[in-house]
Write a protein that holds these residues in place. Structure first.
Motif, PDB file in Angstrom:
ATOM      1  N   UNK A  51       0.828  -1.203   0.000  1.00 33.23           N
ATOM      2  CA  UNK A  51       0.000   0.000   0.000  1.00 33.23           C
ATOM      3  C   UNK A  51       0.860   1.250   0.000  1.00 33.23           C
ATOM      4  N   UNK A  52       1.849   1.286   0.886  1.00 35.35           N
ATOM      5  CA  UNK A  52       2.739   2.449   0.971  1.00 35.35           C
ATOM      6  C   UNK A  52       3.533   2.606  -0.319  1.00 35.35           C
ATOM      7  N   UNK A  53       4.071   1.504  -0.812  1.00 36.90           N
ATOM      8  CA  UNK A  53       4.869   1.572  -2.042  1.00 36.90           C
ATOM      9  C   UNK A  53       4.005   1.982  -3.226  1.00 36.90           C
ATOM     10  N   UNK A  54       2.737   1.578  -3.208  1.00 28.49           N
ATOM     11  CA  UNK A  54       1.825   1.984  -4.283  1.00 28.49           C
ATOM     12  C   UNK A  54       1.660   3.491  -4.305  1.00 28.49           C
ATOM     13  N   UNK A  55       1.454   4.089  -3.118  1.00 32.89           N
ATOM     14  CA  UNK A  55       1.318   5.538  -3.038  1.00 32.89           C
ATOM     15  C   UNK A  55       2.639   6.215  -3.407  1.00 32.89           C
ATOM     16  N   UNK A  56       3.737   5.654  -2.930  1.00 32.26           N
ATOM     17  CA  UNK A  56       5.056   6.211  -3.223  1.00 32.26           C
ATOM     18  C   UNK A  56       5.354   6.111  -4.714  1.00 32.26           C
ATOM     19  N   UNK A  57       4.973   5.006  -5.319  1.00 33.39           N
ATOM     20  CA  UNK A  57       5.179   4.837  -6.756  1.00 33.39           C
ATOM     21  C   UNK A  57       4.380   5.884  -7.521  1.00 33.39           C
ATOM     22  N   UNK A  58       3.181   6.198  -7.065  1.00 35.27           N
ATOM     23  CA  UNK A  58       2.383   7.248  -7.701  1.00 35.27           C
ATOM     24  C   UNK A  58       3.067   8.600  -7.614  1.00 35.27           C
ATOM     25  N   UNK A  59       3.660   8.899  -6.461  1.00 38.57           N
ATOM     26  CA  UNK A  59       4.377  10.155  -6.292  1.00 38.57           C
ATOM     27  C   UNK A  59       5.597  10.209  -7.202  1.00 38.57           C
ATOM     28  N   UNK A  60       6.375   9.123  -7.228  1.00 36.38           N
ATOM     29  CA  UNK A  60       7.565   9.073  -8.086  1.00 36.38           C
ATOM     30  C   UNK A  60       7.156   9.218  -9.550  1.00 36.38           C
ATOM     31  N   UNK A  61       6.091   8.548  -9.953  1.00 39.59           N
ATOM     32  CA  UNK A  61       5.607   8.660 -11.331  1.00 39.59           C
ATOM     33  C   UNK A  61       5.174  10.073 -11.668  1.00 39.59           C
ATOM     34  N   UNK A  62       4.503  10.733 -10.725  1.00 42.02           N
ATOM     35  CA  UNK A  62       4.063  12.102 -10.960  1.00 42.02           C
ATOM     36  C   UNK A  62       5.254  13.044 -11.099  1.00 42.02           C
ATOM     37  N   UNK A  63       6.276  12.850 -10.265  1.00 41.70           N
ATOM     38  CA  UNK A  63       7.473  13.688 -10.353  1.00 41.70           C
ATOM     39  C   UNK A  63       8.184  13.464 -11.682  1.00 41.70           C
ATOM     40  N   UNK A  64       8.363  12.201 -12.072  1.00 40.59           N
ATOM     41  CA  UNK A  64       9.029  11.909 -13.345  1.00 40.59           C
ATOM     42  C   UNK A  64       8.245  12.472 -14.521  1.00 40.59           C
ATOM     43  N   UNK A  65       6.938  12.342 -14.476  1.00 40.84           N
ATOM     44  CA  UNK A  65       6.103  12.904 -15.543  1.00 40.84           C
ATOM     45  C   UNK A  65       6.218  14.422 -15.609  1.00 40.84           C
ATOM     46  N   UNK A  66       6.249  15.067 -14.455  1.00 38.36           N
ATOM     47  CA  UNK A  66       6.389  16.523 -14.415  1.00 38.36           C
ATOM     48  C   UNK A  66       7.741  16.966 -14.958  1.00 38.36           C
ATOM     49  N   UNK A  67       8.787  16.246 -14.569  1.00 38.64           N
ATOM     50  CA  UNK A  67      10.132  16.567 -15.062  1.00 38.64           C
ATOM     51  C   UNK A  67      10.180  16.400 -16.586  1.00 38.64           C
ATOM     52  N   UNK A  68       9.590  15.331 -17.100  1.00 38.47           N
ATOM     53  CA  UNK A  68       9.567  15.115 -18.546  1.00 38.47           C
ATOM     54  C   UNK A  68       8.796  16.229 -19.249  1.00 38.47           C
TER      55      UNK A  68
END
Length: 80
Positions: A51-68
């Motif tokens: 559950x925690x990693x799922x939320x963390x993965x969403x945050x990491x994905x959002x950051x990577x998408x924003x950087x791109x």
């Protein structure tokens, strides 16, 4: 009935492996109880981590998408 037997076998195997890793001598009943309790605890911890990693993965994905998106904007966006 078959599920209970499977639970006992898995509990016995998990308990046996855990008691050997921890170098602990126990009887068969204690080994099975340790294995079944360990499976319960491990399952709860694993679900919490997922559950925690799922939320963390969403945050990491959002950051990577924003950087791109920022990179694309700076590279191909409006030129002044």
């Amino acid at each position: 009935m078959g599920g209970a037997i499977l639970l006992l076998i898995i509990g016995a195997a998990a308990g046996f492996i855990a008691t050997r890793i921890m170098r602990m001598e126990t009887d068969i009943v204690t080994t099975i109880v340790i294995g079944m309790a360990g499976a319960l605890i491990g399952g709860l911890v694993l679900r919490a981590l997922i559950t925690v990693m799922g939320m963390l993965a969403g945050l990491v994905g959002a950051i990577l998408g924003s950087v791109a998106l920022i990179w694309l904007w700076k590279t191909y966006g409006k030129r002044r």
